[in-house]
Motif scaffolding. Structure first.
Motif, PDB file in Angstrom:
ATOM      1  N   ILE A  95       4.842  -2.766   4.360  1.00 43.04           N
ATOM      2  CA  ILE A  95       4.335  -1.917   2.929  1.00 43.04           C
ATOM      3  C   ILE A  95       3.693  -2.187   2.185  1.00 43.04           C
ATOM      4  O   ILE A  95       2.953  -1.716   2.034  1.00 43.04           O
ATOM      5  CB  ILE A  95       5.779  -1.510   2.666  1.00 43.04           C
ATOM      6  CG1 ILE A  95       6.720  -0.408   3.797  1.00 43.04           C
ATOM      7  CG2 ILE A  95       5.678  -0.382   1.380  1.00 43.04           C
ATOM      8  CD1 ILE A  95       8.227   0.077   3.050  1.00 43.04           C
ATOM      9  N   ARG A  96       3.247  -3.344   1.815  1.00 43.36           N
ATOM     10  CA  ARG A  96       3.053  -4.220   1.018  1.00 43.36           C
ATOM     11  C   ARG A  96       1.972  -4.183   1.041  1.00 43.36           C
ATOM     12  O   ARG A  96       0.258  -4.147   0.561  1.00 43.36           O
ATOM     13  CB  ARG A  96       3.674  -5.378   0.795  1.00 43.36           C
ATOM     14  CG  ARG A  96       2.915  -6.093  -0.611  1.00 43.36           C
ATOM     15  CD  ARG A  96       3.046  -7.370  -0.519  1.00 43.36           C
ATOM     16  NE  ARG A  96       3.168  -8.089   0.943  1.00 43.36           N
ATOM     17  CZ  ARG A  96       3.033  -9.023   0.462  1.00 43.36           C
ATOM     18  NH1 ARG A  96       3.469 -10.380   0.741  1.00 43.36           N
ATOM     19  NH2 ARG A  96       2.520  -9.782   2.262  1.00 43.36           N
ATOM     20  N   ASP A  97       1.071  -4.715   2.776  1.00 44.52           N
ATOM     21  CA  ASP A  97       0.509  -5.302   2.819  1.00 44.52           C
ATOM     22  C   ASP A  97      -0.710  -3.756   3.615  1.00 44.52           C
ATOM     23  O   ASP A  97      -2.102  -3.748   3.725  1.00 44.52           O
ATOM     24  CB  ASP A  97       0.323  -5.763   4.552  1.00 44.52           C
ATOM     25  CG  ASP A  97       1.027  -7.166   4.715  1.00 44.52           C
ATOM     26  OD1 ASP A  97       1.029  -7.483   3.456  1.00 44.52           O
ATOM     27  OD2 ASP A  97       1.442  -7.572   5.391  1.00 44.52           O
ATOM     28  N   CYS A  98       0.149  -2.608   3.742  1.00 44.59           N
ATOM     29  CA  CYS A  98      -0.569  -1.348   3.612  1.00 44.59           C
ATOM     30  C   CYS A  98      -1.022  -0.655   2.655  1.00 44.59           C
ATOM     31  O   CYS A  98      -2.302  -0.079   2.557  1.00 44.59           O
ATOM     32  CB  CYS A  98       0.593  -0.214   4.338  1.00 44.59           C
ATOM     33  SG  CYS A  98      -0.524   1.070   5.247  1.00 44.59           S
ATOM     34  N   LEU A  99      -0.190  -0.923   1.691  1.00 48.09           N
ATOM     35  CA  LEU A  99      -0.950  -0.312   0.978  1.00 48.09           C
ATOM     36  C   LEU A  99      -2.265  -1.083   0.077  1.00 48.09           C
ATOM     37  O   LEU A  99      -3.357  -0.719  -0.337  1.00 48.09           O
ATOM     38  CB  LEU A  99       0.337  -0.412  -0.645  1.00 48.09           C
ATOM     39  CG  LEU A  99       1.586   0.355  -0.622  1.00 48.09           C
ATOM     40  CD1 LEU A  99       2.635  -0.171  -1.555  1.00 48.09           C
ATOM     41  CD2 LEU A  99       1.164   1.880  -0.079  1.00 48.09           C
ATOM     42  N   PRO A 142      -0.886   5.011  15.842  1.00 45.33           N
ATOM     43  CA  PRO A 142      -0.822   6.070  14.578  1.00 45.33           C
ATOM     44  C   PRO A 142      -0.124   7.810  15.104  1.00 45.33           C
ATOM     45  O   PRO A 142       0.191   8.040  14.335  1.00 45.33           O
ATOM     46  CB  PRO A 142      -2.633   6.406  14.774  1.00 45.33           C
ATOM     47  CG  PRO A 142      -3.043   5.202  15.189  1.00 45.33           C
ATOM     48  CD  PRO A 142      -1.746   5.069  16.396  1.00 45.33           C
ATOM     49  N   GLU A 143      -0.416   8.091  16.563  1.00 42.69           N
ATOM     50  CA  GLU A 143       0.803   9.338  17.009  1.00 42.69           C
ATOM     51  C   GLU A 143       1.877   8.960  17.131  1.00 42.69           C
ATOM     52  O   GLU A 143       2.608  10.811  17.363  1.00 42.69           O
ATOM     53  CB  GLU A 143       0.326   9.737  18.018  1.00 42.69           C
ATOM     54  CG  GLU A 143      -1.676   9.941  18.237  1.00 42.69           C
ATOM     55  CD  GLU A 143      -2.219   8.668  18.203  1.00 42.69           C
ATOM     56  OE1 GLU A 143      -1.510   7.606  18.787  1.00 42.69           O
ATOM     57  OE2 GLU A 143      -3.427   8.284  17.766  1.00 42.69           O
ATOM     58  N   ILE A 144       3.068   8.407  16.394  1.00 45.83           N
ATOM     59  CA  ILE A 144       4.260   7.928  17.054  1.00 45.83           C
ATOM     60  C   ILE A 144       4.787   8.571  15.973  1.00 45.83           C
ATOM     61  O   ILE A 144       4.820   8.854  15.456  1.00 45.83           O
ATOM     62  CB  ILE A 144       4.355   6.311  17.047  1.00 45.83           C
ATOM     63  CG1 ILE A 144       6.007   6.288  17.450  1.00 45.83           C
ATOM     64  CG2 ILE A 144       4.047   6.150  15.559  1.00 45.83           C
ATOM     65  CD1 ILE A 144       6.430   4.618  17.372  1.00 45.83           C
ATOM     66  N   ILE A 177      -4.368   6.605  10.653  1.00 54.36           N
ATOM     67  CA  ILE A 177      -3.970   4.667  10.367  1.00 54.36           C
ATOM     68  C   ILE A 177      -2.657   4.308  11.751  1.00 54.36           C
ATOM     69  O   ILE A 177      -1.352   5.092  11.243  1.00 54.36           O
ATOM     70  CB  ILE A 177      -3.880   3.598   9.280  1.00 54.36           C
ATOM     71  CG1 ILE A 177      -2.657   4.618   7.937  1.00 54.36           C
ATOM     72  CG2 ILE A 177      -5.719   4.786   9.195  1.00 54.36           C
ATOM     73  CD1 ILE A 177      -3.062   3.828   6.655  1.00 54.36           C
ATOM     74  N   SER A 178      -1.928   2.970  10.877  1.00 53.98           N
ATOM     75  CA  SER A 178      -0.714   2.096  11.032  1.00 53.98           C
ATOM     76  C   SER A 178      -0.291   0.856  10.561  1.00 53.98           C
ATOM     77  O   SER A 178      -1.830   0.169  11.087  1.00 53.98           O
ATOM     78  CB  SER A 178       0.120   1.977  12.272  1.00 53.98           C
ATOM     79  OG  SER A 178      -0.903   1.551  13.345  1.00 53.98           O
ATOM     80  N   CYS A 179       0.528   1.039   9.865  1.00 54.24           N
ATOM     81  CA  CYS A 179       0.758  -0.761   9.353  1.00 54.24           C
ATOM     82  C   CYS A 179       2.546  -1.151  10.092  1.00 54.24           C
ATOM     83  O   CYS A 179       3.254  -0.656   9.503  1.00 54.24           O
ATOM     84  CB  CYS A 179       0.974  -0.371   8.053  1.00 54.24           C
ATOM     85  SG  CYS A 179      -1.212   0.210   7.503  1.00 54.24           S
ATOM     86  N   VAL A 233      -1.351   8.690   7.394  1.00 53.94           N
ATOM     87  CA  VAL A 233      -3.089   9.799   7.242  1.00 53.94           C
ATOM     88  C   VAL A 233      -3.364   9.144   5.893  1.00 53.94           C
ATOM     89  O   VAL A 233      -2.554   8.891   5.453  1.00 53.94           O
ATOM     90  CB  VAL A 233      -2.208  10.987   7.344  1.00 53.94           C
ATOM     91  CG1 VAL A 233      -4.025  11.706   6.925  1.00 53.94           C
ATOM     92  CG2 VAL A 233      -1.627  11.320   8.769  1.00 53.94           C
ATOM     93  N   TRP A 234      -4.789   8.152   6.154  1.00 52.52           N
ATOM     94  CA  TRP A 234      -5.450   7.777   4.451  1.00 52.52           C
ATOM     95  C   TRP A 234      -6.469   8.690   4.491  1.00 52.52           C
ATOM     96  O   TRP A 234      -7.249   9.151   5.694  1.00 52.52           O
ATOM     97  CB  TRP A 234      -6.145   6.481   4.602  1.00 52.52           C
ATOM     98  CG  TRP A 234      -6.204   5.413   3.650  1.00 52.52           C
ATOM     99  CD1 TRP A 234      -5.773   5.967   2.377  1.00 52.52           C
ATOM    100  CD2 TRP A 234      -7.587   4.984   3.719  1.00 52.52           C
ATOM    101  NE1 TRP A 234      -6.775   4.814   1.837  1.00 52.52           N
ATOM    102  CE2 TRP A 234      -7.844   4.512   2.704  1.00 52.52           C
ATOM    103  CE3 TRP A 234      -8.256   4.708   4.943  1.00 52.52           C
ATOM    104  CZ2 TRP A 234      -8.880   3.086   2.275  1.00 52.52           C
ATOM    105  CZ3 TRP A 234      -9.096   3.978   4.493  1.00 52.52           C
ATOM    106  CH2 TRP A 234      -9.638   3.461   3.013  1.00 52.52           C
TER     107      TRP A 234
END
Length: 563
Positions: free
Chosen positions: A441-445, A527-529, A550-552, A558-559
């Motif tokens: 989560i941190r890396d994605c933010l 991203p479609e999971i 996107i995916s992280c 979605v961004w």
């Protein structure tokens, strides 16, 4: 003691679902959002206002929140002990203080050390009754008004505690200290205004903001619960290895009746009756304590119901024998029942220690008039006994938490230091799967910055911990939480968000249950999971967002970048 308990057990274990839920509401209030207008909730958001205090404690947020919760529980236990005994804590000796400290530990059991509205209700009701009782006895106006304000405040943390208002009115009218005085309408009306001050301020603010119709719809839209487990346990079945409380309750009840009978016939039975009363009282005390020991502080177990029934029987027997209405003890029973009015945790364990202490007090009173020679005991003996009791309760508490922290693995497997993911989590340890999830989560933010961030559906902690703004009207969109038009408002918020841009909305592909079991989150997902959601609202939100897919790690999203 609160800081010590948080350090020893409260910082071990973390579940991304409900830990942080109340703090997320407080985070919204701090940023000017209005309950039921900007936030959909089946409960009043009084707890959100109360736990603004958590952000003021000079410590990492999660540890600070646990400390505040322990202080609340300690104050509630002290207040109820003072109410039951009719004494001030300043008059207690070392033994009584140690017994109350042990009751705090039993009240905590393996309940999660976190901000929670049920704890808030217990705290406000207990403190309110204590202050009201003291104010009426001592004719202390400000203590009386403070107690009434707390009782009214309890109503706006959860509907379960609405009965505190009715009981507060009855105390004002029927308290032993006021029955001999002349009734004064002016004083009574002023008292009622203090009793209703918190609800009037809360709903007045919501009404001014135009949200009163929505508030009434939301608060009336939840599934009702009436604490049915209190009586259902008599016909229930219990899994192998768990405590069947019915035998304890029946044995203790028989003992209580026998004590009551021998007490009424004490002059006729003589020394033989005294022996019977002493032996039976000792047996009932062993049974009462044995319930707690056998229950092993299990989080979702019926041991606390056995304590409730034993305390209720003891209170009724004492009232019948002494020909007085045990109103203080029945207040504790009522509060225990109110604490069971819950969708997720319908158990009275937050009052278990208080009820054990109250039962032991009654047993001591039942044998206090025995005709034995007085043998003076050194003061150090009482201190030693108190230390042993607190030590035993502490050993039980730490063993239970080490064995099964709330929604996490045993303590020896909690090797992930969550402070590496967020400063607000410093000091908290969980299993490596949860640690990896928070790092994702941190890396994605960091990788996809945006002014509006949501992680759906089970991650309310994200907003106060990472200090981000949730653009949706709910932090934890469980099906039972989406009252009124909550589901549609979530979808409408997604459409508005898509029009405005500057957002990051992430969806879990791993369940919090899997994380609690230590199953490592996916290292990467398409991203479609599909979303590990609870209803059809997450797919509808996803369909409304047209930004970059996107995916992280185990999160898909979605961004829509700024500008």
């Amino acid at each position: 003691m609160s800081a010590g308990v948080v350090f020893r057990v409260g910082r071990f274990g973390f579940n991304p679902s409900d830990q942080g839920f109340v703090l997320a509401g407080a985070w919204r209030i701090l940023h000017g959002e209005i309950p039921h207008v900007d936030v959909v909730s089946p409960r009043p958001l009084g707890s959100a206002y109360l736990h603004i205090a958590d952000f003021l404690v000079p410590a990492p947020l999660m540890l600070a929140s646990g400390f505040v919760m322990l202080v609340q529980l300690s104050v509630a236990t002290i207040a109820l002990a003072a109410l039951l005994t009719g004494t001030s804590p300043l008059q207690w000796g070392p033994l009584r203080m140690c017994l109350v400290a042990a009751a705090v530990l039993v009240n905590l059991n393996t309940f999660p050390v976190m901000a929670w509205h049920t704890v808030d209700g217990v705290f406000l009701a207990a403190a309110g009754w204590w202050a009201l009782d003291h104010g009426l006895r001592a004719q202390a106006r400000w203590a009386r008004w403070l107690g009434l304000f707390c009782l009214g405040f309890a109503v706006i943390v959860k509907q379960s505690f609405a009965f505190t208002v009715l009981l507060g009115v009855l105390i004002l009218l029927l308290h032993p200290a006021v029955r001999s005085r002349r009734f004064r309408w002016g004083r009574f009306v002023a008292d009622l205004l203090w009793l209703g001050a918190a609800p009037l301020l809360y709903f007045g603010m919501v009404a001014v903001a135009g949200g009163l119709p929505d508030a009434l719809t939301q608060l009336a839209g939840g599934t009702q619960t009436w604490g049915e487990n209190i009586y259902r346990l008599w016909g229930g079945t219990f899994r192998a290895g768990s405590v069947d409380p019915r035998g304890y309750i029946v044995a203790a009840a028989v003992g209580m009746v026998l004590i009551a009978g021998t007490w009424r016939l004490r002059d006729r039975l003589g020394r033989g009756g005294d022996w019977i009363r002493l032996i039976v009282a000792g047996a009932v005390a062993v049974i009462t304590v044995g319930v707690v020991v056998a229950g092993r502080f299990e989080h979702a177990s019926y041991w606390s119901f056995a304590v409730l029934w034993i305390f209720l029987v003891a209170s009724v027997c004492d009232g019948i024998v002494r020909r007085r209405f045990p109103w203080q003890r029945l207040l504790v029973v009522a509060l225990a029942w109110m604490s069971t009015l819950s969708w997720g945790y319908p158990f009275p364990s937050l009052l278990a220690g208080t009820m054990v202490l109250g039962t032991l007090d009654l047993l001591i009173c039942a044998v206090a008039d025995l005709r034995w020679p007085h043998i003076p005991a050194p003061r150090t003996l009482g201190v030693l006994a108190g230390v042993i009791v607190v030590g035993a309760a502490g050993v039980q508490l730490t063993a239970a938490h080490d064995r099964a922290p709330y929604a996490d693995l045993p303590q020896w497997q909690l090797t992930a230091h969550l402070g590496t993911a967020a400063p607000a989590m410093r000091g908290v340890r969980s299993n490596p799967a949860v640690g990896a999830y928070l790092t994702q989560i941190r890396d994605c933010l960091t990788r996809y910055p945006a002014s509006n961030v949501a992680v759906l559906p089970d991650d309310a902690f994200v907003y106060p911990v990472f200090k981000v703004h949730n653009p949706f009207p709910m932090d934890w969109p469980l099906p039972m939480e989406m009252v009124g038009d909550g589901k549609q408002r979530m979808v409408d918020a997604a459409r508005q968000l898509d029009r405005n841009g500057d957002y990051l909305v992430l969806f879990q592909a791993v369940t919090t249950e899997a994380l609690a079991e230590g199953r490592q989150p996916y290292g990467s997902v398409p991203p479609e999971i599909g979303t590990a959601g609870h209803s059809d609202v997450e797919p509808r939100i996803r369909a409304a967002l047209t930004g970059q897919k996107i995916s992280c790690g185990s999160l898909a999203g979605v961004w829509s970048p700024r500008g």
